[in-house]
Design a protein around this motif. Structure first.
Motif: not given
Length: 85
Positions: A5-30
């Protein structure tokens, strides 16, 4: 410790962080983070939820509910439950 579960959570968190870092709005990043966790787990939990909804939505006896849950085809109750999740 629930390492999977921690690994799956880290994957989701990493994708969210990367997409929001490049400027994607919160909804598409989520949405992309959610898609990443679905891909990582192979939709295992969603499939279980759908099977449970089908079983309890269509079976009148314990045996019938279990039979429906074991059936690999999706029934009409599963999509309705998935949308109302």
């Amino acid at each position: 410790m629930p390492l999977a579960g921690a690994l799956v959570g880290l994957i989701g968190a990493a994708v969210y962080w990367l997409t929001s870092t490049v400027g994607l709005p919160p909804f598409p990043a989520a949405a992309l983070a959610l898609a990443a966790t679905l891909i990582a787990t192979g939709c295992l939990h969603e499939d279980g939820l759908a099977d449970t909804a089908d079983g309890f939505g269509g079976g009148s006896s314990r045996e019938r509910k279990l039979e429906i849950m074991r059936d690999s085809r999706i029934g009409p109750t599963a999509p309705a439950r998935w949308c109302c999740r």
